[in-house]
Structure formats: C-alpha cells, structure tokens
Scaffold this active site. Structure first.
Site, PDB file in Angstrom:
ATOM      1  N   GLN A   1      28.227  21.165  -8.704  1.00 32.95           N
ATOM      2  CA  GLN A   1      28.856  19.712  -8.493  1.00 32.95           C
ATOM      3  C   GLN A   1      29.695  20.047  -7.283  1.00 32.95           C
ATOM      4  O   GLN A   1      29.797  18.962  -6.321  1.00 32.95           O
ATOM      5  CB  GLN A   1      29.750  19.459  -9.801  1.00 32.95           C
ATOM      6  CG  GLN A   1      28.926  18.774 -11.124  1.00 32.95           C
ATOM      7  CD  GLN A   1      28.567  20.023 -12.129  1.00 32.95           C
ATOM      8  OE1 GLN A   1      28.167  21.279 -11.547  1.00 32.95           O
ATOM      9  NE2 GLN A   1      28.143  19.791 -13.215  1.00 32.95           N
TER      10      GLN A   1
ATOM     11  N   PHE B   1      30.777  30.252 -12.501  1.00 35.83           N
ATOM     12  CA  PHE B   1      30.701  29.018 -13.387  1.00 35.83           C
ATOM     13  C   PHE B   1      31.463  29.685 -14.432  1.00 35.83           C
ATOM     14  O   PHE B   1      30.886  30.329 -15.511  1.00 35.83           O
ATOM     15  CB  PHE B   1      29.401  28.658 -13.568  1.00 35.83           C
ATOM     16  CG  PHE B   1      29.186  27.288 -14.395  1.00 35.83           C
ATOM     17  CD1 PHE B   1      29.862  26.036 -13.878  1.00 35.83           C
ATOM     18  CD2 PHE B   1      28.756  27.298 -15.700  1.00 35.83           C
ATOM     19  CE1 PHE B   1      29.821  24.827 -14.444  1.00 35.83           C
ATOM     20  CE2 PHE B   1      28.921  26.108 -16.224  1.00 35.83           C
ATOM     21  CZ  PHE B   1      29.487  25.138 -16.000  1.00 35.83           C
TER      22      PHE B   1
ATOM     23  N   ASN C   1      19.158  22.627 -10.863  1.00 33.38           N
ATOM     24  CA  ASN C   1      20.152  23.836 -10.767  1.00 33.38           C
ATOM     25  C   ASN C   1      18.918  24.900 -11.118  1.00 33.38           C
ATOM     26  O   ASN C   1      18.534  24.922 -12.216  1.00 33.38           O
ATOM     27  CB  ASN C   1      21.177  23.992 -11.589  1.00 33.38           C
ATOM     28  CG  ASN C   1      22.059  25.243 -11.372  1.00 33.38           C
ATOM     29  OD1 ASN C   1      21.872  25.946 -10.897  1.00 33.38           O
ATOM     30  ND2 ASN C   1      23.343  25.091 -12.244  1.00 33.38           N
TER      31      ASN C   1
ATOM     32  N   HIS D   1      18.040  27.710 -12.204  1.00 26.01           N
ATOM     33  CA  HIS D   1      18.820  28.995 -12.969  1.00 26.01           C
ATOM     34  C   HIS D   1      18.072  30.142 -12.556  1.00 26.01           C
ATOM     35  O   HIS D   1      17.023  30.243 -12.811  1.00 26.01           O
ATOM     36  CB  HIS D   1      18.835  28.672 -14.432  1.00 26.01           C
ATOM     37  CG  HIS D   1      19.397  27.645 -14.714  1.00 26.01           C
ATOM     38  ND1 HIS D   1      20.858  27.082 -14.382  1.00 26.01           N
ATOM     39  CD2 HIS D   1      18.861  26.227 -15.354  1.00 26.01           C
ATOM     40  CE1 HIS D   1      20.917  25.836 -15.214  1.00 26.01           C
ATOM     41  NE2 HIS D   1      19.950  25.344 -15.397  1.00 26.01           N
TER      42      HIS D   1
ATOM     43  N   LYS E   1       0.818  -1.105   0.064  1.00 25.58           N
ATOM     44  CA  LYS E   1      -0.005  -0.107   0.080  1.00 25.58           C
ATOM     45  C   LYS E   1       0.759   1.342  -0.052  1.00 25.58           C
ATOM     46  O   LYS E   1       1.431   1.189   0.848  1.00 25.58           O
ATOM     47  CB  LYS E   1      -0.954  -0.231   1.123  1.00 25.58           C
ATOM     48  CG  LYS E   1      -2.020   0.974   1.294  1.00 25.58           C
ATOM     49  CD  LYS E   1      -3.014   0.435  -0.009  1.00 25.58           C
ATOM     50  CE  LYS E   1      -4.521   0.015   0.617  1.00 25.58           C
ATOM     51  NZ  LYS E   1      -5.356  -0.519  -0.420  1.00 25.58           N
TER      52      LYS E   1
ATOM     53  N   ARG F   1      27.122  34.628  -9.423  1.00 25.41           N
ATOM     54  CA  ARG F   1      25.833  34.387  -9.831  1.00 25.41           C
ATOM     55  C   ARG F   1      24.883  33.977  -8.601  1.00 25.41           C
ATOM     56  O   ARG F   1      25.372  33.704  -7.596  1.00 25.41           O
ATOM     57  CB  ARG F   1      25.893  33.316 -11.093  1.00 25.41           C
ATOM     58  CG  ARG F   1      26.333  32.187 -10.316  1.00 25.41           C
ATOM     59  CD  ARG F   1      26.405  30.986 -11.295  1.00 25.41           C
ATOM     60  NE  ARG F   1      26.649  29.613 -10.820  1.00 25.41           N
ATOM     61  CZ  ARG F   1      26.631  28.263 -11.544  1.00 25.41           C
ATOM     62  NH1 ARG F   1      25.963  28.354 -12.625  1.00 25.41           N
ATOM     63  NH2 ARG F   1      26.902  27.169 -10.674  1.00 25.41           N
TER      64      ARG F   1
END
Ligand SMILES: O=c1[nH]c(=O)c2[nH]c(=O)[nH]c2[nH]1
Length: 290
Positions: free
Chosen positions: A217, A157, A243, A245, A12, A174
């Site tokens: 990462q 990044f 991610n 954004h 269930k 960012r």
C-alpha cells in the site's frame, strides 16, 4: 410497472491490428488491440429491431483498419481520431469510447547489429489508453498493464493486528513483487503523449525501486505521488497491484539453513492492493472511468 431499456452500448471489441512502418529496409512494428464502444440513440434496435441507427460493429472494425492506413502515431491520438470520427459522422451516436492496448516488440540483434525487420515480443508491460468523446469534449486515460516488478529486499511487513486467525510472521526483509496495472487520467486532451508516458513509466519504476516499503500500500502511494509530481498533465492515477507472494522455504527438514535465498513463488491466492492517488484540485472525471 413498466419495463424500460437502461444504459447500453455496443461496439467491436479487441480488433487485433498490426501496422508495419517501412523506412526503406528499416521497419517498425505497431501491434495493437483496439476496442470500440458506442452509445447513443439505440432504443429502436432494442425495442423494435429497426437498425437504421446502428453503425454495424463490422463497419467499426473496418474503420479501425482504414484509419491505420494513414499511420497510427501515439495510441492516445489514434483513439481520439477514431472516437471523434464515430460521434461526428453518425447522428445517432452520442458518445464513443476507444480503448487500446499496445503490445511491445523489441528489435532483434542480428549478426551483432540491430535488425531491420526482425523483432521479439518484449515482456515489459503493455501501454494502454482509453478515450471517451461525447461530441463536445474528450477524456483521455493512459497507463500500463502487466508490468511485473520485484524488489529482492527493501520491503518489510509488520505491526498488523493479530487475532485468533493470524498466523503470518512479521518480516523486516522480504521480496516485494507485483504486476503493476496503473491507469492515469489526463486533465488535457492534447499533450506530448509519448513524453508523458515515458516520464510516468520511468518515474513509477524509480519510485518502486527507490521506496523502502512497509507495505505494498505504501509503495502504491509512493508511485502515484511520484507520477503526479513528475507529469503535470496527469490529475489522477489508479492502481491494481497483486501482491506476488514469495515465501521463504523451510529447508530445516533437509538439515539446511535458508538465509533469504530460496523462495516458493506462490501463484494464488494473492493479496490485491488497489488504490487511487490524485491531486486535491483534480478536475471532475466526467465519464472517463465509467
Ligand atoms: O504489503 C502487504 N500488504 C498487506 O495488506 C498484506 N497482507 C498480507 O498478508 N501481506 C501483506 N503485504
């Protein structure tokens, strides 16, 4: 050629269970979604339709609610109690898996004081567990789901390969945001589950906020490493990190600059970063994840 029955299980799923603990006027809420999945000697029901070895999923659901009458305690313990019960009371059931998601409620402030019996659903992620018991030993997973976190700076990044399809601009600053789904595997079947959970969660959040990140990462690994260093009973941790954004909006058409203040929070598509961090001497996972 012969056709045979393969791997199978039944149970269930998603029993919605709420328990009110009453300490006089002061109440506490435990709000769970409990899923049971059993496997064992189930050939007959598939091949001949004989159901004498099938503990009805309706009975499984009733068991979940009946066991809650005695109190729930930590979700890992509740899952262990249920899993052991199904295997030890039914000869035909050889393995049980019980998964629980705990939905958090926060006590309201009423009249400037903590309310006795009024709550608001809180949005800060859900605690999860999954216990597998095979009649001899139990494997316990813990974790969190949908824990949405954001760093408004401290994330870069850049340095990624550029080919004829690359348009992404390298950034040194960012927003980094994600909804953390993390599942950790305990190497023990007895622990102070509440303390382990609290420590893992606090450590994970600390690592998220405290890591100057070159990629999601890298943040994933930092969070996993920190949790493993902080909680010795955890052998392995698996992450799934969307991610989320946030794109800087070009305000130039309106004659405005945008020094990292106005963003478009994109819904989809999203990068999906997944990974496992584990001790190199982690004991075998057995059926814990399967
Ligand atoms: O942290 C990130 N990892 C990536 O793999 C990636 N790919 C991408 O387009 N943006 C990002 N950000």
């Amino acid at each position: 050629m012969a056709i045979v029955l393969g791997d199978n299980r039944y149970g269930k799923a998603e029993n919605r269970l709420v328990r009110v603990d009453r300490d006089g006027d002061e109440h506490r809420i435990t709000d769970l979604t409990v899923s049971v999945s059993l496997s064992g000697d189930m050939s007959d029901t598939h091949l001949t339709g004989a159901n004498d070895k099938v503990l009805a999923t309706d009975t499984q659901k009733n068991t979940v609610f009946a066991f809650a009458r005695d109190g729930i305690g930590e979700i890992e313990d509740f899952a262990l109690r249920l899993a052991r019960h199904f295997v030890s009371t039914q000869e035909s059931i050889h393995a049980a898996r019980v998964g629980i998601v705990a939905h958090p409620w926060e006590r309201l402030q009423v009249g400037g004081r903590p309310a006795h019996h009024s709550f608001a659903r809180s949005g800060a992620g859900t605690r999860t567990t999954r216990v597998t018991y095979d009649g001899e030993r139990a494997w316990v997973l813990g974790g969190v789901e949908d824990l949405t976190v954001l760093n408004s700076t401290g994330s870069e990044f850049w340095g990624f390969p550029r080919d004829e399809y690359t348009t992404l601009v390298e950034v040194k600053d960012r927003i980094l945001a994600t909804a953390v789904s993390a599942t950790w595997r305990f190497s023990v079947d007895e622990a102070d589950w509440a303390d382990a959970h609290e420590t893992a969660l606090a450590t994970l959040l600390d690592a998220f906020g405290g890591t100057h990140s070159q990629s999601l990462q890298q943040t994933l690994y930092a969070m996993g490493q920190a949790v493993l260093e902080a909680v010795p009973e955890i052998a392995e941790i698996r992450f799934s990190l969307p991610n989320k954004h946030h794109f800087l909006v070009d305000l130039e058409p309106f004659g405005l600059d945008n020094p990292g203040e106005v963003f478009y929070a994109a819904d989809r598509p999203y990068g999906l970063i997944e990974g496992t961090v584990l001790r190199d001497d982690a004991p075998p996972a057995g059926p814990a994840w399967s």
